[in-house]
Scaffold this motif. Structure first.
Motif, PDB file in Angstrom:
ATOM      1  N   THR A 104       0.920  -1.152  -0.026  1.00 51.64           N
ATOM      2  CA  THR A 104       0.043   0.051  -0.146  1.00 51.64           C
ATOM      3  C   THR A 104       0.962   1.014   0.089  1.00 51.64           C
ATOM      4  O   THR A 104       2.198   1.216   0.120  1.00 51.64           O
ATOM      5  CB  THR A 104      -1.069  -0.017   1.254  1.00 51.64           C
ATOM      6  N   SER A 105       0.107   2.378  -0.279  1.00 47.50           N
ATOM      7  CA  SER A 105       0.873   3.794  -0.185  1.00 47.50           C
ATOM      8  C   SER A 105       0.997   4.312   1.456  1.00 47.50           C
ATOM      9  O   SER A 105       1.351   5.529   1.601  1.00 47.50           O
ATOM     10  CB  SER A 105       0.109   4.793  -0.829  1.00 47.50           C
ATOM     11  N   HIS A 107       5.140   4.003  -6.737  1.00 50.15           N
ATOM     12  CA  HIS A 107       3.694   4.739  -6.474  1.00 50.15           C
ATOM     13  C   HIS A 107       3.888   5.942  -7.538  1.00 50.15           C
ATOM     14  O   HIS A 107       2.711   6.192  -7.924  1.00 50.15           O
ATOM     15  CB  HIS A 107       3.716   5.152  -5.041  1.00 50.15           C
ATOM     16  N   GLN A 108       4.834   6.687  -7.575  1.00 49.35           N
ATOM     17  CA  GLN A 108       4.919   7.886  -8.383  1.00 49.35           C
ATOM     18  C   GLN A 108       4.706   7.590  -9.739  1.00 49.35           C
ATOM     19  O   GLN A 108       4.193   8.074 -10.551  1.00 49.35           O
ATOM     20  CB  GLN A 108       6.272   8.392  -8.323  1.00 49.35           C
ATOM     21  N   ARG A 109       5.404   6.435 -10.255  1.00 48.58           N
ATOM     22  CA  ARG A 109       5.297   5.919 -11.501  1.00 48.58           C
ATOM     23  C   ARG A 109       3.636   5.514 -11.835  1.00 48.58           C
ATOM     24  O   ARG A 109       3.396   5.757 -13.102  1.00 48.58           O
ATOM     25  CB  ARG A 109       6.137   4.711 -11.901  1.00 48.58           C
ATOM     26  N   LYS A 110       3.268   4.885 -11.051  1.00 49.89           N
ATOM     27  CA  LYS A 110       1.707   4.590 -11.202  1.00 49.89           C
ATOM     28  C   LYS A 110       0.855   5.815 -11.263  1.00 49.89           C
ATOM     29  O   LYS A 110      -0.088   6.109 -12.089  1.00 49.89           O
ATOM     30  CB  LYS A 110       1.281   3.293 -10.002  1.00 49.89           C
ATOM     31  N   ARG A 111       1.142   6.866 -10.305  1.00 49.77           N
ATOM     32  CA  ARG A 111       0.180   8.007 -10.495  1.00 49.77           C
ATOM     33  C   ARG A 111       0.393   8.709 -11.613  1.00 49.77           C
ATOM     34  O   ARG A 111      -0.426   9.267 -12.085  1.00 49.77           O
ATOM     35  CB  ARG A 111       0.552   9.199  -9.268  1.00 49.77           C
ATOM     36  N   LEU A 112       1.495   8.789 -12.274  1.00 44.76           N
ATOM     37  CA  LEU A 112       2.240   9.431 -13.565  1.00 44.76           C
ATOM     38  C   LEU A 112       1.536   8.749 -14.795  1.00 44.76           C
ATOM     39  O   LEU A 112       1.157   9.318 -15.674  1.00 44.76           O
ATOM     40  CB  LEU A 112       3.653   9.456 -13.739  1.00 44.76           C
ATOM     41  N   VAL A 135      -1.636   7.147 -14.752  1.00 45.27           N
ATOM     42  CA  VAL A 135      -2.690   7.486 -14.735  1.00 45.27           C
ATOM     43  C   VAL A 135      -2.964   8.687 -15.650  1.00 45.27           C
ATOM     44  O   VAL A 135      -3.737   8.953 -16.519  1.00 45.27           O
ATOM     45  CB  VAL A 135      -3.497   7.673 -13.499  1.00 45.27           C
ATOM     46  N   TRP A 136      -1.936   9.811 -15.326  1.00 42.16           N
ATOM     47  CA  TRP A 136      -2.267  10.970 -16.194  1.00 42.16           C
ATOM     48  C   TRP A 136      -1.666  10.768 -17.649  1.00 42.16           C
ATOM     49  O   TRP A 136      -2.246  11.788 -18.462  1.00 42.16           O
ATOM     50  CB  TRP A 136      -1.360  12.301 -15.570  1.00 42.16           C
TER      51      TRP A 136
END
Length: 249
Positions: free
Chosen positions: A35-36, A217-222, A224-225
């Motif tokens: 998890t984050s 987590h940063q890669r996954k958030r990026l 999405v964008w």
């Protein structure tokens, strides 16, 4: 050349990971989902530094990267910086390869990407599968890594357990018997309850997984964008294409 050899070795470990897990013959327990939650990573970092970093290095990770899990530079320096002088240094150990060979028979592996090589389920099961074995030099053995050279570093927390085995008929050949694990016998209790120890090992596995890819987590958030941008761009390109060709017969 050393970096090339390390990359080849890592590739081999990654390819062989599923086979390693299967060869043990002991089923793997599912590790808690990554998890984050930064608190679990902070607890895992504390366990790693206090219990693992004495013998295992993490030479691909710098201490200052721990700021990504919510720690300040002062917190890192005061609570976690035991094997280095500066926060910007990598997580190395003082023990040399020669000393490791003499003490353990083999040099303990670097744990920077161990979670990517072995998998979270393997690590979670391994950390919880030590048992007392007086036939071993270290006094300990492990169900999924038989005759492992590593002692049970966190035995005080888990307590002393012995593994119980029975001779049972082989499922494939009734004329043969198989040495089968049937459970543990708790000899002395640990400082943690079983559920607390399992949670602590889950925290440690989370941290090992984070070390393997701190920017996950940063890669996954990026990502999405990026997908949203590509979707919008596809619609604009489709309409532009239609507008361009509408007057052409």
């Amino acid at each position: 050349m050393k970096k090339l050899i390390s990359m080849i070795a890592l590739a081999g470990a990654l390819i062989g990971a599923p086979a390693i897990a299967a060869e043990s013959g002991h089923p793997l327990d599912a590790a808690p989902k990554m998890t984050s939650d930064l608190s679990t990573l902070q607890r895992g970092a504390k366990l790693f530094v206090n219990n693992c970093l004495n013998c295992h290095s993490a030479s691909m990770v710098r201490y200052n990267r721990l700021k990504d899990i919510g720690l300040t530079e002062d917190q890192i320096r005061e609570n976690l910086l035991f094997s280095a002088d500066k926060v910007g240094e990598t997580m190395n150990i003082a023990m040399t390869a020669k000393e490791a060979k003499a003490w353990f028979g083999v040099q303990p592996p670097d744990l920077s990407v161990i979670a990517r090589a072995r998998g979270g389920d393997w690590l979670y099961t391994y950390l919880r599968s030590f048992y007392k074995d007086d036939t071993r030099d270290t006094g300990w053995n492990n169900l999924i890594f038989p005759n492992v050279g590593m002692p049970h570093v966190m035995w005080e927390a888990q307590g002393i357990r012995k593994a119980k085995f029975e001779e049972r008929a082989d499922a494939h050949d009734a004329s043969k018997t198989v040495h089968t694990f049937v459970g543990y016998e708790q000899v002395t209790p640990g400082t943690m309850k079983p559920i607390e120890f399992d949670q602590a090992m889950g925290d440690l596995v989370h941290f090992l997984q984070w070390m393997g890819e701190p920017a996950e987590h940063q890669r996954k958030r990026l990502g999405v964008w990026v997908l949203m941008f590509l979707g919008l761009f596809s619609i604009l390109a489709w309409r532009l294409n239609a507008s361009y060709w509408k007057d052409i017969k």
